[in-house]
Scaffold this motif. Structure first.
Motif, PDB file in Angstrom:
ATOM      1  N   ASP A  15     -28.218   4.080  17.839  1.00 47.87           N
ATOM      2  CA  ASP A  15     -28.424   5.528  17.852  1.00 47.87           C
ATOM      3  C   ASP A  15     -29.822   5.806  18.387  1.00 47.87           C
ATOM      4  OD1 ASP A  15     -28.766   8.221  17.364  1.00 47.87           O
ATOM      5  OD2 ASP A  15     -28.414   8.096  15.216  1.00 47.87           O
ATOM      6  N   SER A  16     -29.909   6.452  19.550  1.00 45.69           N
ATOM      7  CA  SER A  16     -31.208   6.688  20.183  1.00 45.69           C
ATOM      8  C   SER A  16     -32.045   7.729  19.439  1.00 45.69           C
ATOM      9  CB  SER A  16     -31.011   7.132  21.628  1.00 45.69           C
ATOM     10  OG  SER A  16     -30.430   8.421  21.672  1.00 45.69           O
ATOM     11  N   ASN A 146     -21.990   7.415  24.328  1.00 42.28           N
ATOM     12  CA  ASN A 146     -22.037   8.862  24.145  1.00 42.28           C
ATOM     13  C   ASN A 146     -23.403   9.368  24.576  1.00 42.28           C
ATOM     14  OD1 ASN A 146     -22.026  11.500  23.245  1.00 42.28           O
ATOM     15  ND2 ASN A 146     -21.986  10.986  21.076  1.00 42.28           N
ATOM     16  N   LEU A 147     -23.404  10.309  25.505  1.00 40.01           N
ATOM     17  CA  LEU A 147     -24.626  10.956  25.966  1.00 40.01           C
ATOM     18  C   LEU A 147     -24.411  12.458  25.820  1.00 40.01           C
ATOM     19  CD1 LEU A 147     -27.406  10.535  27.286  1.00 40.01           C
ATOM     20  CD2 LEU A 147     -26.273  10.725  29.507  1.00 40.01           C
ATOM     21  N   PHE A 155     -32.220  19.810  20.746  1.00 48.83           N
ATOM     22  CA  PHE A 155     -31.489  19.534  21.977  1.00 48.83           C
ATOM     23  C   PHE A 155     -31.938  18.261  22.680  1.00 48.83           C
ATOM     24  CE2 PHE A 155     -31.002  24.003  21.108  1.00 48.83           C
ATOM     25  CZ  PHE A 155     -29.625  24.079  21.047  1.00 48.83           C
ATOM     26  N   ALA A 156     -32.466  17.328  21.910  1.00 54.39           N
ATOM     27  CA  ALA A 156     -32.746  16.004  22.473  1.00 54.39           C
ATOM     28  C   ALA A 156     -31.411  15.378  22.870  1.00 54.39           C
ATOM     29  CB  ALA A 156     -33.450  15.139  21.432  1.00 54.39           C
ATOM     30  N   MET A 157     -31.430  14.542  23.873  1.00 54.08           N
ATOM     31  CA  MET A 157     -30.187  13.898  24.305  1.00 54.08           C
ATOM     32  C   MET A 157     -29.884  12.703  23.407  1.00 54.08           C
ATOM     33  SD  MET A 157     -28.873  15.690  26.651  1.00 54.08           S
ATOM     34  CE  MET A 157     -27.603  14.677  27.364  1.00 54.08           C
ATOM     35  N   ALA A 158     -28.731  12.757  22.757  1.00 51.61           N
ATOM     36  CA  ALA A 158     -28.254  11.615  21.979  1.00 51.61           C
ATOM     37  C   ALA A 158     -27.699  10.594  22.957  1.00 51.61           C
ATOM     38  CB  ALA A 158     -27.177  12.063  20.996  1.00 51.61           C
ATOM     39  N   ASN A 159     -28.029   9.354  22.754  1.00 49.58           N
ATOM     40  CA  ASN A 159     -27.583   8.278  23.613  1.00 49.58           C
ATOM     41  C   ASN A 159     -27.109   7.165  22.690  1.00 49.58           C
ATOM     42  OD1 ASN A 159     -27.149   6.439  25.613  1.00 49.58           O
ATOM     43  ND2 ASN A 159     -29.268   6.386  26.342  1.00 49.58           N
TER      44      ASN A 159
END
Length: 170
Positions: A15-16, A146-147, A155-159
């Motif tokens: 999980d980024s 998942n991005l 609103f950070a991008m989950a990666n």
């Protein structure tokens, strides 16, 4: 493809947003009834610091994954048989799914000669992203990426990344 009680998958998960890696054991533990006449399998996700449940309905040619059975929001949906260039609509207006390719794949759990890459995309106000899923018939999901925008994290991008380490199917 039928999923049965006792089936189990072990994944590496990254999980980024939390910068954490984990091992997740996913197992089918029971069946349940909802909306009086529909049935779903209960899937248990065991992380090192929590346990979550998902619900999987198999109806005709479609498999639907629900986060809960009260809202019935479908977060993943597959329509079978899978074939390259086949597509289907998801739960929201902008949710589209398409089978991109069929190729061999190697993951920690082994080498599989027949694997479908399914791409899901969506784009709505403050809610957008894509999920790439590698699906092997008879096994299930062997890899997932998942991005997506995360409204809960400014609103950070989950990666997020999943890879199958081992599995046991009945």
């Amino acid at each position: 493809m039928l999923f049965r009680s006792g089936d189990e998958w072990k994944y590496f998960y990254y999980d980024s947003l939390s910068h954490s890696a984990d091992t997740v054991v996913v197992s089918i533990i029971d069946d349940t009834t909802f909306n009086e006449d529909r049935t779903a399998k209960i899937w248990e996700y065991i992380f090192k610091n929590r346990i979550e449940h998902r619900f999987v309905e198999i109806l005709n040619d479609t498999i639907r994954f629900f986060d809960n059975l009260k809202e019935l929001w479908i977060n993943t949906k597959f329509v079978f048989p899978l074939r390259v260039n086949k597509g289907w609509k998801g739960d929201s207006r902008s949710d589209t799914n398409s089978v991109i390719s069929k190729n061999p794949i190697s993951v920690a759990a082994g080498h599989f000669t027949e694997c479908y890459l399914i791409k899901k995309t969506w784009n709505e106000l403050n809610n957008y992203g894509s999920v790439s899923t590698w699906f092997v018939p008879g096994i299930g999901i062997v890899k997932r990426h998942n991005l997506s925008a995360s409204p809960t994290k400014a609103f950070a991008m989950a990666n997020n990344y999943w890879e199958l380490l081992e599995y046991k199917t009945e």
